[in-house]
Design an enzyme around this catalytic site. Structure first.
Site, PDB file in Angstrom:
ATOM      1  N   SER A 135     -13.567   2.318  -3.472  1.00 24.24           N
ATOM      2  CA  SER A 135     -14.899   2.424  -4.208  1.00 24.24           C
ATOM      3  C   SER A 135     -14.905   0.886  -4.861  1.00 24.24           C
ATOM      4  O   SER A 135     -13.745   0.625  -5.102  1.00 24.24           O
ATOM      5  CB  SER A 135     -14.717   3.546  -5.272  1.00 24.24           C
ATOM      6  OG  SER A 135     -15.632   3.281  -6.357  1.00 24.24           O
ATOM      7  N   TYR A 159     -10.742   7.916 -12.638  1.00 28.01           N
ATOM      8  CA  TYR A 159     -11.498   7.832 -11.285  1.00 28.01           C
ATOM      9  C   TYR A 159     -10.975   6.584 -10.419  1.00 28.01           C
ATOM     10  O   TYR A 159     -10.615   6.590  -9.331  1.00 28.01           O
ATOM     11  CB  TYR A 159     -13.050   7.896 -11.275  1.00 28.01           C
ATOM     12  CG  TYR A 159     -13.489   7.814  -9.949  1.00 28.01           C
ATOM     13  CD1 TYR A 159     -13.371   8.703  -8.679  1.00 28.01           C
ATOM     14  CD2 TYR A 159     -14.259   6.680  -9.378  1.00 28.01           C
ATOM     15  CE1 TYR A 159     -13.987   8.508  -7.514  1.00 28.01           C
ATOM     16  CE2 TYR A 159     -14.959   6.462  -8.301  1.00 28.01           C
ATOM     17  CZ  TYR A 159     -14.655   7.425  -7.123  1.00 28.01           C
ATOM     18  OH  TYR A 159     -15.279   7.342  -6.032  1.00 28.01           O
ATOM     19  N   LYS A 163      -8.386   5.770  -7.165  1.00 24.10           N
ATOM     20  CA  LYS A 163      -8.639   4.957  -5.775  1.00 24.10           C
ATOM     21  C   LYS A 163      -7.682   3.921  -5.570  1.00 24.10           C
ATOM     22  O   LYS A 163      -7.338   3.366  -4.429  1.00 24.10           O
ATOM     23  CB  LYS A 163     -10.303   4.321  -5.694  1.00 24.10           C
ATOM     24  CG  LYS A 163     -11.147   5.526  -5.776  1.00 24.10           C
ATOM     25  CD  LYS A 163     -11.189   6.175  -4.528  1.00 24.10           C
ATOM     26  CE  LYS A 163     -12.240   7.229  -4.516  1.00 24.10           C
ATOM     27  NZ  LYS A 163     -12.072   8.185  -3.441  1.00 24.10           N
TER      28      LYS A 163
HETATM   29  N1  LIG Z   1     -20.949   8.441  -3.527  1.00 33.45           N
HETATM   30  C1  LIG Z   1     -20.388   7.799  -4.146  1.00 33.45           C
HETATM   31  O1  LIG Z   1     -21.383   7.074  -4.693  1.00 33.45           O
HETATM   32  C2  LIG Z   1     -19.230   6.951  -3.848  1.00 33.45           C
HETATM   33  C3  LIG Z   1     -18.837   5.844  -4.162  1.00 33.45           C
HETATM   34  C4  LIG Z   1     -17.455   5.162  -4.072  1.00 33.45           C
HETATM   35  C5  LIG Z   1     -16.553   6.146  -3.210  1.00 33.45           C
HETATM   36  N2  LIG Z   1     -16.767   7.535  -2.992  1.00 33.45           N
HETATM   37  C6  LIG Z   1     -16.013   8.098  -2.659  1.00 33.45           C
HETATM   38  O2  LIG Z   1     -16.212   8.891  -1.146  1.00 33.45           O
HETATM   39  C7  LIG Z   1     -15.900  10.039  -1.077  1.00 33.45           C
HETATM   40  C8  LIG Z   1     -16.828  10.955  -0.592  1.00 33.45           C
HETATM   41  O3  LIG Z   1     -17.816  10.973  -1.754  1.00 33.45           O
HETATM   42  P1  LIG Z   1     -19.357  11.845  -1.647  1.00 33.45           P
HETATM   43  O4  LIG Z   1     -20.349  11.001  -2.239  1.00 33.45           O
HETATM   44  O5  LIG Z   1     -19.504  12.145  -0.073  1.00 33.45           O
HETATM   45  O6  LIG Z   1     -18.909  12.877  -2.568  1.00 33.45           O
HETATM   46  P2  LIG Z   1     -18.993  14.506  -2.149  1.00 33.45           P
HETATM   47  O7  LIG Z   1     -18.531  15.160  -3.593  1.00 33.45           O
HETATM   48  O8  LIG Z   1     -20.249  14.944  -1.930  1.00 33.45           O
HETATM   49  O9  LIG Z   1     -17.687  14.737  -1.015  1.00 33.45           O
HETATM   50  C9  LIG Z   1     -16.257  14.859  -1.250  1.00 33.45           C
HETATM   51  C10 LIG Z   1     -16.179  16.208  -0.373  1.00 33.45           C
HETATM   52  O10 LIG Z   1     -14.457  16.430  -0.844  1.00 33.45           O
HETATM   53  C11 LIG Z   1     -14.403  17.929  -1.150  1.00 33.45           C
HETATM   54  N3  LIG Z   1     -13.187  17.868  -1.788  1.00 33.45           N
HETATM   55  C12 LIG Z   1     -12.832  17.372  -2.959  1.00 33.45           C
HETATM   56  N4  LIG Z   1     -11.529  17.573  -3.321  1.00 33.45           N
HETATM   57  C13 LIG Z   1     -11.079  18.284  -2.108  1.00 33.45           C
HETATM   58  C14 LIG Z   1      -9.888  18.668  -1.793  1.00 33.45           C
HETATM   59  N5  LIG Z   1      -8.831  18.600  -2.708  1.00 33.45           N
HETATM   60  N6  LIG Z   1      -9.483  19.475  -0.631  1.00 33.45           N
HETATM   61  C15 LIG Z   1     -10.673  19.179   0.341  1.00 33.45           C
HETATM   62  N7  LIG Z   1     -11.691  18.919   0.128  1.00 33.45           N
HETATM   63  C16 LIG Z   1     -12.167  18.191  -1.143  1.00 33.45           C
HETATM   64  C17 LIG Z   1     -15.707  18.167  -1.805  1.00 33.45           C
HETATM   65  O11 LIG Z   1     -15.929  19.690  -1.744  1.00 33.45           O
HETATM   66  C18 LIG Z   1     -16.823  17.421  -1.097  1.00 33.45           C
HETATM   67  O12 LIG Z   1     -17.583  18.267   0.021  1.00 33.45           O
HETATM   68  C19 LIG Z   1     -15.224  10.634  -2.244  1.00 33.45           C
HETATM   69  O13 LIG Z   1     -13.712  10.094  -2.013  1.00 33.45           O
HETATM   70  C20 LIG Z   1     -15.695   9.701  -3.276  1.00 33.45           C
HETATM   71  O14 LIG Z   1     -14.741   9.306  -4.364  1.00 33.45           O
HETATM   72  C21 LIG Z   1     -18.139   7.831  -3.203  1.00 33.45           C
END
Ligand SMILES: NC(=O)c1ccc[n+]([C@@H]2O[C@H](COP(=O)([O-])OP(=O)(O)OC[C@H]3O[C@@H](n4cnc5c(N)ncnc54)[C@H](O)[C@@H]3O)[C@@H](O)[C@H]2O)c1
Length: 348
Positions: A135, A159, A163
């Site tokens: 991120s 958070y 990462k």
């Molecule tokens: N959306 C953003 O703006 C953004 C930006 C930078 C990084 N990210 C990273 O990208 C990844 C995906 O983000 P997203 O926006 O799709 O979020 P999201 O919450 O929609 O998806 C993350 C998924 O991981 C699952 N999850 C969480 N902990 C878990 C565990 N211990 N075991 C199994 N499943 C688990 C959740 O149920 C969810 O479906 C994350 O790691 C997030 O930190 C997201």
């Protein structure tokens, strides 16, 4: 068909990434605890693809990445079925910056310990290819220059620290077993919007924290108003500037990263995945109202601790290495995101 394990695959970015991967002929083994998602997204993916994929290309297992026996079963069953997991795209994680400040241990435990469990089982089963969801929150950018991969790593929330920790773990694994791991840390900027069909989109189970889902909810009357934190940042209109990227462009970047890793020698890549263009909060809200012909009432409030005025990617590395480039503009992001919201005002 090469078997790819998608952790967190029913979530926002994971579900959208499944589309190019399925179209590209991969078999996907999706795991998710559904702490912030529902498996309905998989049914929707199938609806989008209609007959252009085969049912045996997708399997879903509900479970937690911190549960090693669960992970072991996934890897060992894949071997028994003669289709070992060849790579992992690791989305699973908690992502709320504000929640991570309130509950730091939950974030360290879920994100970092969860990743350690995953990497441990990958090592045991000799699966050494991984694309990791990192991120832009790892950077502590205080300048008004686009951020390079070599810019200072200085997260300001738990958070962001999780990462950085996971990237560091991957870097140590890479060093300890030379010439075996292929790793791509994709440092996402601000993914917004939805698939153009409006069948899948961002579906936070709790109150959303991010700007775009809040704009959508205010626009359809689910929330009263949008709070804009600060109006005197040193930017064109006083509001914070971010690098918004269409979720399908981000999905395509994962496809490109995976293919790159498979084609090339073991290596570790850190890539900023953004468009390189900055948009202010007011510009985004105004664009959303204009293209969607709707109203988004907003109010200015105090700046939040740790907020930064300008977070935009220098994306030269990702575009040149992966031969990928973002294709969709801010208008498209607003149109597609609103379409998803209108079709699914109560989520999936
Ligand atoms: N959306 C953003 O703006 C953004 C930006 C930078 C990084 N990210 C990273 O990208 C990844 C995906 O983000 P997203 O926006 O799709 O979020 P999201 O919450 O929609 O998806 C993350 C998924 O991981 C699952 N999850 C969480 N902990 C878990 C565990 N211990 N075991 C199994 N499943 C688990 C959740 O149920 C969810 O479906 C994350 O790691 C997030 O930190 C997201």
């Amino acid at each position: 068909m090469r078997n790819i394990l998608i952790t967190g695959g029913t979530g926002y970015i994971g579900s959208h990434t499944c589309l190019p991967l399925l179209k590209g002929g991969y078999k996907l083994t999706i795991i998710d605890s559904n702490v912030n998602s529902t498996p309905t997204s998989i049914e929707r993916i199938k609806k989008i693809l209609k007959n252009n994929f085969s049912e045996n290309q997708i399997s879903f297992f509900k479970g937690d990445i911190r549960d090693k026996p669960f992970l072991e079963n996934i890897f060992s069953n894949a071997i028994k079925e003669n289709n070992p997991v060849e790579a992992v795209i690791h989305f699973a994680g908690l992502k709320s910056v504000s929640e991570s400040i309130e509950k730091p241990l939950l974030y360290w435990e879920n994100n970092v310990f969860g990743s350690i469990c995953l990497i441990d089982i990958m090592t045991k089963y000799e699966c050494r290819n991984i694309v990791f969801s990192s991120s832009a929150s790892i950077y502590g950018n205080t300048s008004f220059e686009p951020i390079l991969e070599t810019s200072e790593i200085k997260p300001c929330t738990p958070y962001g620290y999780t990462k950085v920790a996971i990237e560091n773990i991957l870097a140590s694994i890479f060093k300890s077993s030379k010439n075996s791991w292929r790793i791509a840390n994709l440092r996402y900027f601000n993914p917004i919007g939805a698939h153009e069909s409006g069948f899948i989109g961002e579906n936070p189970l709790d109150t959303p924290n991010n700007l775009f889902p809040i704009i959508c909810r205010v626009a359809n009357g689910k929330m009263n108003e949008l709070q804009i934190f600060g109006k005197d940042w040193p930017t064109i209109d006083g509001t914070g500037i971010r690098d918004y990227i269409h979720i399908m462009d981000l999905a395509d970047a994962h496809y490109a990263a995976l293919e790159f890793l498979f084609r090339n020698k073991p290596q570790i890549l850190n890539l900023n995945v953004g468009t390189g263009n900055g948009t202010s909060v007011l510009e985004l809200v105004n664009k959303f109202m204009k293209v969607n012909k709707c109203n988004v009432p907003y109010r200015f409030t105090e700046k939040r601790l740790g907020d930064l005025p300008f977070i935009v990617a220098n994306n030269t590395q990702v575009t040149s290495i992966l031969k990928w480039k973002p294709k969709r503009n801010i208008e498209q992001m607003c149109i597609d995101g609103w379409k998803w919201q209108q079709k699914n005002s109560n989520g999936y």
